[in-house]
Design a protein around this motif. Structure first.
Motif, PDB file in Angstrom:
ATOM      1  N   GLU A 123       0.838  -1.208   0.000  1.00  9.08           N
ATOM      2  CA  GLU A 123       0.000   0.000   0.000  1.00  9.08           C
ATOM      3  C   GLU A 123       0.869   1.253   0.000  1.00  9.08           C
ATOM      4  OE1 GLU A 123      -2.688  -0.022   3.298  1.00  9.08           O
ATOM      5  OE2 GLU A 123      -4.013  -1.503   2.382  1.00  9.08           O
ATOM      6  N   PHE A 124       1.906   1.248   0.819  1.00  4.61           N
ATOM      7  CA  PHE A 124       2.818   2.386   0.894  1.00  4.61           C
ATOM      8  C   PHE A 124       3.475   2.626  -0.456  1.00  4.61           C
ATOM      9  CE2 PHE A 124       7.141   3.982   1.421  1.00  4.61           C
ATOM     10  CZ  PHE A 124       6.908   5.163   2.101  1.00  4.61           C
ATOM     11  N   THR A 125       3.928   1.564  -1.104  1.00  7.84           N
ATOM     12  CA  THR A 125       4.578   1.687  -2.398  1.00  7.84           C
ATOM     13  C   THR A 125       3.613   2.228  -3.445  1.00  7.84           C
ATOM     14  OG1 THR A 125       6.049  -0.153  -1.850  1.00  7.84           O
ATOM     15  CG2 THR A 125       5.846   0.413  -4.178  1.00  7.84           C
ATOM     16  N   ALA A 126       2.390   1.739  -3.432  1.00  2.00           N
ATOM     17  CA  ALA A 126       1.392   2.207  -4.399  1.00  2.00           C
ATOM     18  C   ALA A 126       1.078   3.685  -4.167  1.00  2.00           C
ATOM     19  CB  ALA A 126       0.117   1.375  -4.288  1.00  2.00           C
ATOM     20  N   GLN A 127       0.918   4.081  -2.906  1.00  4.61           N
ATOM     21  CA  GLN A 127       0.633   5.485  -2.604  1.00  4.61           C
ATOM     22  C   GLN A 127       1.819   6.372  -2.964  1.00  4.61           C
ATOM     23  OE1 GLN A 127      -0.500   5.517   1.519  1.00  4.61           O
ATOM     24  NE2 GLN A 127      -2.567   4.753   1.106  1.00  4.61           N
ATOM     25  N   ASP A 128       3.018   5.871  -2.720  1.00  7.10           N
ATOM     26  CA  ASP A 128       4.215   6.637  -3.050  1.00  7.10           C
ATOM     27  C   ASP A 128       4.339   6.813  -4.558  1.00  7.10           C
ATOM     28  OD1 ASP A 128       6.604   8.017  -2.188  1.00  7.10           O
ATOM     29  OD2 ASP A 128       7.736   6.329  -3.056  1.00  7.10           O
ATOM     30  N   GLU A 129       4.036   5.768  -5.316  1.00  4.48           N
ATOM     31  CA  GLU A 129       4.077   5.872  -6.775  1.00  4.48           C
ATOM     32  C   GLU A 129       3.043   6.875  -7.281  1.00  4.48           C
ATOM     33  OE1 GLU A 129       3.658   1.913  -8.313  1.00  4.48           O
ATOM     34  OE2 GLU A 129       5.660   1.325  -7.652  1.00  4.48           O
ATOM     35  N   LEU A 130       1.848   6.873  -6.674  1.00  8.07           N
ATOM     36  CA  LEU A 130       0.825   7.849  -7.055  1.00  8.07           C
ATOM     37  C   LEU A 130       1.284   9.268  -6.734  1.00  8.07           C
ATOM     38  CD1 LEU A 130      -2.498   6.097  -5.952  1.00  8.07           C
ATOM     39  CD2 LEU A 130      -1.744   6.604  -8.283  1.00  8.07           C
ATOM     40  N   ARG A 131       1.900   9.431  -5.574  1.00  5.63           N
ATOM     41  CA  ARG A 131       2.396  10.748  -5.175  1.00  5.63           C
ATOM     42  C   ARG A 131       3.475  11.227  -6.142  1.00  5.63           C
ATOM     43  NH1 ARG A 131       6.736  12.386  -3.056  1.00  5.63           N
ATOM     44  NH2 ARG A 131       7.457  10.324  -2.468  1.00  5.63           N
ATOM     45  N   GLN A 132       4.397  10.336  -6.497  1.00 10.67           N
ATOM     46  CA  GLN A 132       5.461  10.712  -7.435  1.00 10.67           C
ATOM     47  C   GLN A 132       4.897  11.039  -8.819  1.00 10.67           C
ATOM     48  OE1 GLN A 132       8.439   7.650  -7.469  1.00 10.67           O
ATOM     49  NE2 GLN A 132       9.043   8.012  -5.329  1.00 10.67           N
TER      50      GLN A 132
END
Length: 163
Positions: A123-132
């Protein structure tokens, strides 16, 4: 870039440590069981040898009663010792079964936390990718806007006086 931090890491470490302790206890018990098995087999092998010696003594023309009696007594003692070791192994087998059950439970508790950690990390990785991706999109749009604002238009040159 923010780093993933699993809030239950200390609990996971504790459970992994507990699981490792249970594994070590199981290994110790299994080693002890193997040693007892070898010891019991040694007693049985020695008993067989003693019984064979008794048979050989009985085949001689003159029977040495004291020697045969000593062999019979020794064979009986070996039988008792083998039985004692078998009883100890039976009790140890029950303890091994308990420790195996504890190991299963400890392993399951670790796996639950590992799955939770993996899920949270995903989840963290997916949210981080969306943020980037959003940051890249914003930067691209800002670049386009800046280019549009700072780029002189051809029409604005028409109004400038010629020098």
């Amino acid at each position: 870039m923010p780093q993933f931090h699993f809030r239950l890491r200390s609990l996971l470490n504790y459970r992994e440590s507990r699981r490792d302790q249970v594994r070590q206890e199981l290994a110790r018990l299994l080693t002890k069981d193997q040693e007892l098995s070898v010891q019991r087999q040694g007693f049985l092998d020695e008993r067989t040898t003693t019984l064979n010696e008794m048979r050989a003594l009985q085949q001689t023309p003159t029977l040495n009663v004291d020697r045969a009696s000593a062999r019979r007594y020794h064979a009986g003692q070996l039988t008792v010792e083998a039985e004692r070791v078998a009883q100890v192994r039976q009790i140890l087998g029950q303890r091994i079964a308990q420790v195996r059950q504890q190991l299963i439970q400890a392993d399951q508790s670790v796996k639950v936390l590992e799955q939770l950690r993996d899920h949270q990390h995903a989840e963290f990785t997916a949210q981080d990718e969306l943020r980037q991706e959003k940051e890249r999109e914003d930067a691209w749009q800002a670049g386009k806007l800046a280019k549009a604002v700072w780029q002189p238009r051809a029409e604005s040159f028409e109004f400038l006086p010629d020098e």
